[in-house]
Design a protein around this motif. Structure first.
Motif, PDB file in Angstrom:
ATOM      1  N   ASP A   1       7.529  -0.833   5.595  1.00 20.18           N
ATOM      2  CA  ASP A   1       7.169   0.554   5.888  1.00 20.18           C
ATOM      3  C   ASP A   1       7.506   1.506   4.749  1.00 20.18           C
ATOM      4  O   ASP A   1       6.800   2.493   4.537  1.00 20.18           O
ATOM      5  CB  ASP A   1       7.893   1.011   7.168  1.00 20.18           C
ATOM      6  CG  ASP A   1       7.503   0.183   8.371  1.00 20.18           C
ATOM      7  OD1 ASP A   1       6.331   0.261   8.789  1.00 20.18           O
ATOM      8  OD2 ASP A   1       8.361  -0.557   8.892  1.00 20.18           O
ATOM      9  N   HIS A   2       8.595   1.239   4.047  1.00 14.95           N
ATOM     10  CA  HIS A   2       9.019   2.107   2.948  1.00 14.95           C
ATOM     11  C   HIS A   2       9.463   1.236   1.771  1.00 14.95           C
ATOM     12  O   HIS A   2      10.030   0.153   1.968  1.00 14.95           O
ATOM     13  CB  HIS A   2      10.161   3.022   3.369  1.00 14.95           C
ATOM     14  CG  HIS A   2       9.821   3.927   4.514  1.00 14.95           C
ATOM     15  ND1 HIS A   2       8.968   5.006   4.395  1.00 14.95           N
ATOM     16  CD2 HIS A   2      10.215   3.904   5.813  1.00 14.95           C
ATOM     17  CE1 HIS A   2       8.850   5.612   5.562  1.00 14.95           C
ATOM     18  NE2 HIS A   2       9.596   4.962   6.441  1.00 14.95           N
TER      19      HIS A   2
ATOM     20  N   ILE B   1       2.423   2.785  -6.781  1.00  8.41           N
ATOM     21  CA  ILE B   1       2.885   1.602  -6.064  1.00  8.41           C
ATOM     22  C   ILE B   1       3.461   0.597  -7.061  1.00  8.41           C
ATOM     23  O   ILE B   1       2.843   0.320  -8.097  1.00  8.41           O
ATOM     24  CB  ILE B   1       1.729   0.943  -5.281  1.00  8.41           C
ATOM     25  CG1 ILE B   1       1.168   1.927  -4.253  1.00  8.41           C
ATOM     26  CG2 ILE B   1       2.190  -0.337  -4.591  1.00  8.41           C
ATOM     27  CD1 ILE B   1      -0.131   1.463  -3.616  1.00  8.41           C
TER      28      ILE B   1
ATOM     29  N   LYS C   1       0.820  -1.209   0.000  1.00 14.03           N
ATOM     30  CA  LYS C   1       0.000   0.000   0.000  1.00 14.03           C
ATOM     31  C   LYS C   1       0.857   1.264   0.000  1.00 14.03           C
ATOM     32  O   LYS C   1       0.330   2.369  -0.087  1.00 14.03           O
ATOM     33  CB  LYS C   1      -0.931   0.013   1.212  1.00 14.03           C
ATOM     34  CG  LYS C   1      -1.946  -1.122   1.235  1.00 14.03           C
ATOM     35  CD  LYS C   1      -2.846  -1.042   2.454  1.00 14.03           C
ATOM     36  CE  LYS C   1      -3.922  -2.125   2.428  1.00 14.03           C
ATOM     37  NZ  LYS C   1      -3.354  -3.486   2.422  1.00 14.03           N
ATOM     38  N   GLN C   2       2.184   1.097   0.126  1.00 10.85           N
ATOM     39  CA  GLN C   2       3.096   2.232   0.171  1.00 10.85           C
ATOM     40  C   GLN C   2       3.598   2.578  -1.231  1.00 10.85           C
ATOM     41  O   GLN C   2       3.992   1.697  -1.998  1.00 10.85           O
ATOM     42  CB  GLN C   2       4.287   1.916   1.075  1.00 10.85           C
ATOM     43  CG  GLN C   2       3.929   1.543   2.502  1.00 10.85           C
ATOM     44  CD  GLN C   2       3.351   2.699   3.271  1.00 10.85           C
ATOM     45  OE1 GLN C   2       3.600   3.861   2.956  1.00 10.85           O
ATOM     46  NE2 GLN C   2       2.549   2.397   4.280  1.00 10.85           N
TER      47      GLN C   2
ATOM     48  N   THR D   1       7.013  10.664  -4.518  1.00  5.51           N
ATOM     49  CA  THR D   1       7.916  10.318  -3.424  1.00  5.51           C
ATOM     50  C   THR D   1       9.325  10.259  -3.988  1.00  5.51           C
ATOM     51  O   THR D   1       9.598   9.486  -4.909  1.00  5.51           O
ATOM     52  CB  THR D   1       7.543   8.968  -2.788  1.00  5.51           C
ATOM     53  OG1 THR D   1       6.173   9.000  -2.384  1.00  5.51           O
ATOM     54  CG2 THR D   1       8.411   8.693  -1.573  1.00  5.51           C
TER      55      THR D   1
END
Length: 347
Positions: A306-307, A330, A121-122, A151
């Motif tokens: 997390d990343h 993603i 989902k990141q 990002t």
């Protein structure tokens, strides 16, 4: 099991400059494992720091290891045997990825489901290498707007010093004022302890989310000083190659960045994830000069992380493979059996 090899040159769309040098392309080794019904594919992105500087060296390492007739029916046993035989991690990664791809295809499951993970989902970050501010001003719209990503991972640690780092970062910050982007920094071990302390304070006041590998590999003894009163989270990359490295530095970092080429493949990544969680550390996955085959394998384990920094296939001209598409920023695994990475039909 039948093993086959293929070597392809991957040309980068934009050369990537980091603290240790610049690269505009490289030759990668692809490894297939066939059981008579199904074929699994893996990929090696060679690197001297990963034990094999060329695809030829990686192939030789694998051929020597396979001559010992390891049990290829189990990725875990093969991985452990490879480590005991001192197989270069980047070479072992190709075999390990291929075995997991084969296992998932035999099970009729996407690899991420076989491993028990959800889809990620990141958003993936996209990397901008070390460059001058004028070059960055031209490059940023091409990287971010054309690809629809928001990002950004900025490579710092310039050999020209921290003022050059600040000039590049300020250009990114100016872009941030026009477009909402998330920014994180990777120094690739390019700072001294004093520079790292200064830069982390400076970056913390300028929208930076975290700093990766601020000190060079081998200088980990300084991490506790940097960790104390840190203004930003610290992730280690080159300082954490295997799960067994995590206990050494867990008291002085906030998270670890795994790379399949660095830890020897998916099996190594699974162990890093489990160990990092046991020490309550954050997790990230990065990549080297990899095509969609290895990136698809990385995406299969990214749902729990997390990343995510799985973007190297986006900087190829062209990517000879497919199977790691961008979906709403993603890097998404496919819902097909295996890791999903494959060669394009025109090869």
């Amino acid at each position: 099991m039948q093993i086959a090899y293929k070597t392809l040159y991957l040309k980068k769309l934009f050369p990537l400059r980091i603290s240790r040098g610049v690269r505009d392309g490289q030759s990668n080794l692809y490894v297939s494992v066939t059981d008579g019904n199904y074929t699994g594919w893996g990929e090696t992105s060679p690197g001297e720091s990963e034990g094999a500087a060329t695809p030829e060296a990686a192939r030789e390492a694998l051929e020597r290891f396979l001559a010992t007739k390891p049990d290829l029916t189990s990725p875990f046993e093969t991985y452990d045997a490879g480590l005991r035989s001192n197989v270069a991690p980047c070479a072992l990664a190709a075999l390990d990825i291929a075995l997991w791809d084969l296992l998932a295809k035999k099970a009729g499951l996407p690899l991420y489901q076989l491993l028990g993970f959800s889809k990620p989902k990141q958003a993936t970050s996209i990397t901008i290498g070390i460059m001058g501010p004028n070059e960055a001003k031209e490059r940023l719209p091409l990287i971010l707007e054309n690809m629809g990503l928001r990002t950004l991972k900025v490579k710092l640690g310039s050999t020209d010093g921290i003022e050059a780092d600040k000039a590049l970062y300020n250009e990114v910050l100016d872009y941030h004022k026009k477009y909402p982007i998330s920014i994180r920094v990777d120094a690739n071990g390019g700072w001294s302890l004093d520079d790292a302390k200064h830069m982390m304070q400076w970056l913390a006041a300028r929208e930076c989310g975290y700093v990766e590998q601020p000190l060079k590999e081998g200088q980990e003894y300084d991490l506790p000083q940097l960790y104390k009163n840190r203004p930003l989270p610290i992730f280690v990359d080159e300082s954490c190659r295997f799960a067994t490295d995590i206990p050494k530095w867990a008291h002085a970092v906030d998270g670890v960045n795994m790379k399949l080429m660095k830890c020897g493949g998916i099996t190594g990544a699974l162990r890093i994830i489990a160990t990092a969680h046991a020490f309550k550390l954050k997790t990230m996955i990065g990549c080297m000069g990899e095509s969609s085959i290895s990136i698809a394998a990385g995406a299969a384990v990214s749902g729990i992380l997390d990343h995510i920094d799985l973007d190297s296939h986006l900087n190829l001209n062209p990517d000879p493979c497919e199977g790691a598409p961008l979906v709403n920023e993603i890097t998404m695994p496919l819902d097909i059996a295996g890791h999903g990475g494959a060669f394009k039909h025109n090869l």
